[in-house]
Write an enzyme that holds these catalytic residues in place. Structure first.
Site, PDB file in Angstrom:
ATOM      1  N   ASP A  91       0.856  -1.163   0.000  1.00  0.00           N
ATOM      2  CA  ASP A  91       0.000   0.000   0.000  1.00  0.00           C
ATOM      3  C   ASP A  91       0.905   1.230   0.000  1.00  0.00           C
ATOM      4  O   ASP A  91       2.041   1.178   0.468  1.00  0.00           O
ATOM      5  CB  ASP A  91      -0.946  -0.013   1.219  1.00  0.00           C
ATOM      6  CG  ASP A  91      -2.138   0.929   1.023  1.00  0.00           C
ATOM      7  OD1 ASP A  91      -3.030   0.932   1.883  1.00  0.00           O
ATOM      8  OD2 ASP A  91      -2.159   1.657   0.003  1.00  0.00           O
ATOM      9  N   PHE A  95      -3.245   6.143   3.284  1.00  0.00           N
ATOM     10  CA  PHE A  95      -4.254   5.702   4.264  1.00  0.00           C
ATOM     11  C   PHE A  95      -3.637   5.593   5.648  1.00  0.00           C
ATOM     12  O   PHE A  95      -4.221   6.031   6.643  1.00  0.00           O
ATOM     13  CB  PHE A  95      -4.813   4.349   3.842  1.00  0.00           C
ATOM     14  CG  PHE A  95      -5.890   3.820   4.753  1.00  0.00           C
ATOM     15  CD1 PHE A  95      -5.568   2.922   5.760  1.00  0.00           C
ATOM     16  CD2 PHE A  95      -7.203   4.236   4.611  1.00  0.00           C
ATOM     17  CE1 PHE A  95      -6.553   2.427   6.612  1.00  0.00           C
ATOM     18  CE2 PHE A  95      -8.189   3.748   5.462  1.00  0.00           C
ATOM     19  CZ  PHE A  95      -7.877   2.844   6.462  1.00  0.00           C
ATOM     20  N   GLN A 190     -11.789   6.265  -5.958  1.00  0.00           N
ATOM     21  CA  GLN A 190     -12.423   6.848  -4.791  1.00  0.00           C
ATOM     22  C   GLN A 190     -13.862   7.262  -5.152  1.00  0.00           C
ATOM     23  O   GLN A 190     -14.469   6.653  -6.034  1.00  0.00           O
ATOM     24  CB  GLN A 190     -11.602   8.046  -4.280  1.00  0.00           C
ATOM     25  CG  GLN A 190     -10.223   7.665  -3.747  1.00  0.00           C
ATOM     26  CD  GLN A 190     -10.265   6.864  -2.460  1.00  0.00           C
ATOM     27  OE1 GLN A 190     -11.260   6.854  -1.724  1.00  0.00           O
ATOM     28  NE2 GLN A 190      -9.175   6.142  -2.184  1.00  0.00           N
ATOM     29  N   ASP A 267      -7.388  -7.656   1.026  1.00  0.00           N
ATOM     30  CA  ASP A 267      -6.443  -7.720   2.145  1.00  0.00           C
ATOM     31  C   ASP A 267      -7.184  -7.271   3.393  1.00  0.00           C
ATOM     32  O   ASP A 267      -8.075  -6.397   3.299  1.00  0.00           O
ATOM     33  CB  ASP A 267      -5.239  -6.791   1.904  1.00  0.00           C
ATOM     34  CG  ASP A 267      -5.532  -5.373   2.368  1.00  0.00           C
ATOM     35  OD1 ASP A 267      -6.089  -4.602   1.564  1.00  0.00           O
ATOM     36  OD2 ASP A 267      -5.249  -5.055   3.559  1.00  0.00           O
TER      37      ASP A 267
HETATM   38  N1  2YY Z   1      -4.233   3.491  -0.287  1.00  0.00           N
HETATM   39  C1  2YY Z   1      -5.400   3.156   0.311  1.00  0.00           C
HETATM   40  N2  2YY Z   1      -5.423   2.201   1.263  1.00  0.00           N
HETATM   41  C2  2YY Z   1      -6.596   1.883   1.874  1.00  0.00           C
HETATM   42  C3  2YY Z   1      -6.589   0.933   2.908  1.00  0.00           C
HETATM   43  C4  2YY Z   1      -7.790   0.624   3.551  1.00  0.00           C
HETATM   44  N3  2YY Z   1      -8.051  -0.206   4.613  1.00  0.00           N
HETATM   45  C5  2YY Z   1      -9.379  -0.047   4.831  1.00  0.00           C
HETATM   46  N4  2YY Z   1     -10.048  -0.616   5.818  1.00  0.00           N
HETATM   47  C6  2YY Z   1      -9.366  -1.349   6.876  1.00  0.00           C
HETATM   48  C7  2YY Z   1     -10.477  -1.730   7.772  1.00  0.00           C
HETATM   49  C8  2YY Z   1     -10.012  -2.400   8.991  1.00  0.00           C
HETATM   50  C9  2YY Z   1      -9.254  -1.711   9.952  1.00  0.00           C
HETATM   51  C10 2YY Z   1      -8.891  -2.391  11.140  1.00  0.00           C
HETATM   52  C11 2YY Z   1      -9.310  -3.705  11.331  1.00  0.00           C
HETATM   53  C12 2YY Z   1      -8.970  -4.411  12.600  1.00  0.00           C
HETATM   54  O1  2YY Z   1      -8.231  -3.809  13.439  1.00  0.00           O
HETATM   55  O2  2YY Z   1      -9.433  -5.590  12.750  1.00  0.00           O
HETATM   56  C13 2YY Z   1     -10.059  -4.379  10.347  1.00  0.00           C
HETATM   57  C14 2YY Z   1     -10.420  -3.714   9.180  1.00  0.00           C
HETATM   58  N5  2YY Z   1      -9.972   0.786   3.954  1.00  0.00           N
HETATM   59  C15 2YY Z   1      -8.993   1.254   3.144  1.00  0.00           C
HETATM   60  C16 2YY Z   1      -9.013   2.189   2.113  1.00  0.00           C
HETATM   61  C17 2YY Z   1      -7.799   2.521   1.483  1.00  0.00           C
HETATM   62  C18 2YY Z   1      -7.746   3.533   0.454  1.00  0.00           C
HETATM   63  O3  2YY Z   1      -8.758   4.148   0.078  1.00  0.00           O
HETATM   64  N6  2YY Z   1      -6.539   3.818  -0.090  1.00  0.00           N
END
Ligand code: 2YY
Length: 369
Positions: A91, A95, A190, A267
């Site tokens: 990544d 984020f 997005q 992921d």
């Molecule tokens: N570059 C980029 N990276 C991302 C990573 C992400 N990761 C998420 N969600 C993670 C959700 C998430 C967070 C924590 C836990 C836990 O602690 O269990 C589980 C799920 N949404 C996301 C959106 C983006 C994005 O727009 N752009």
């Protein structure tokens, strides 16, 4: 040989295939274990490999802060550093800056922030993120630098945000250098939960042209229904012949519903993070091993599993390890959960290939409600 994405079968919008890379093939739909700081937490590389994972995720934000991009390069890059010789997707860092760093300052150029580790100042631009991922970390699939639009943004705010991400996508592509022989660059769509903006973002990225398309801005608190509704309007805008990657997702039911809508890659930290806290996923739904009902349960979580963590230790033993706060408990449940996630992906791939995905989806929805 460059990257090639081949679909072998479809069942409705669901599809199964192979993303071939110079470091190995990725069977899709695919789940990527999260290896944030050059390790899948509490797991050895051999244990991760034994679950059937074809690809890992790394985080540019964490690795640039520690051990540092240039140091990682001096040590032979991330694959050599952590002993994983299959594909790695990283990544881009945006984020994680928003979810972890302190004192952030966002400009057109990029984002300036202070490390959550030692407070040191850093600047992440599209160009620097590409240099970190492609040249220093050496990952196989590189993500553009983007801004993850926060859930609850207005239509206007989401438009401004997606347009910034599109400009950063263009700059990422230029820095990446068009196409490369052994690495791929993915764009990130997005648009928050607005159908017209999701289409606008997808159109902008398609005109730039990427090796794959990620769906960002989800799994940020919108909930399952709104995530599915957003996928309904976003996936059809993405090219059929390129992989589609839903970032940060998710629970088992999320994976099933997103595969049903045509997503190829996922992921999530959930299986490893929940595993470290005693939550084990099973075909009948999640259990928490610390519950007293497991104190004398002599049976393993799943005696039919090929994963040793699922088929060998009794639930009583796992219960004991968590009660005693023994590190081994965290390793065994993380291992079990990653094995379960890979078994779920394998079951979906097989069901799609046999035209039986809807039967599997109906059974799992009924069980996991
Ligand atoms: N570059 C980029 N990276 C991302 C990573 C992400 N990761 C998420 N969600 C993670 C959700 C998430 C967070 C924590 C836990 C836990 O602690 O269990 C589980 C799920 N949404 C996301 C959106 C983006 C994005 O727009 N752009």
């Amino acid at each position: 040989m460059r990257f090639t994405f081949t679909c072998h079968a479809t069942d409705g919008h669901a599809r199964t295939g192979v993303l071939s890379t110079p470091r190995g093939d990725i069977r899709t739909p695919a789940f990527m274990p999260v290896g944030t700081a050059a390790t899948v937490k509490a797991m050895s590389i051999d244990q991760v490999k034994s679950t059937g994972a074809d690809i890992l995720l790394g985080n540019t934000y964490h690795l640039m802060l520690r051990p540092g991009g240039e140091r990682l390069a001096r040590l032979g890059g991330l694959h050599h550093f952590m002993g994983w010789d299959k594909p790695i997707l990283t990544d881009s860092g945006g984020f994680q800056v928003w979810s972890l760093a302190g004192l952030r300052k966002m400009t057109e150029a990029g984002v300036e922030f202070r490390s959550h580790i030692d407070g040191s100042r850093h600047m992440l631009t599209p160009e620097r993120s590409i240099e970190l991922q492609a040249d220093l970390i050496g990952s196989d699939i590189i993500m553009q630098l983007d801004e993850c639009t926060t859930f609850g943004s207005s239509h206007e705010e989401a438009l401004v945000s997606l347009e910034l991400s599109a400009r950063w996508g263009e700059r990422s592509k230029v820095a990446f250098g068009g196409t490369r022989a052994t690495q791929a660059l993915f764009g990130i769509v997005q648009g928050s939960v607005f159908p017209d903006l999701r289409k606008r973002s997808a159109d902008a990225l398609k005109s730039i042209g990427f090796d794959g398309y990620a769906i960002g801005g989800l799994a940020v608190g919108e909930g399952h229904q709104l995530m599915c509704q957003t996928l309904d309007v976003t996936v059809p805008e993405l090219p059929m012949d390129r992989p589609r990657y839903l970032m940060g997702v998710g629970k088992p039911i999320d994976l099933v519903e997103a595969v049903h809508r045509g997503v190829d890659m996922f992921d999530c930290v959930l299986p490893t993070r929940a595993g470290r806290h005693g939550q084990a996923w099973t075909w009948d739904g999640p259990i928490n091993i610390r519950n007293a009902r497991f104190a004398e349960d002599p049976d393993p979580i799943d005696p039919t599993s090929t994963c040793p963590a699922s088929s060998r230790p009794s639930k009583a033993y796992l219960h004991h390890l968590f009660k005693a706060e023994e590190i081994l408990g965290q390793t065994l449940l993380s291992w079990h959960n990653l094995g379960f996630y890979q078994d779920l992906m394998a079951a979906m791939r097989a069901a799609i290939a046999k035209g039986q995905f809807q039967d599997l989806r109906a059974r799992l929805r009924q069980r996991w409600g």
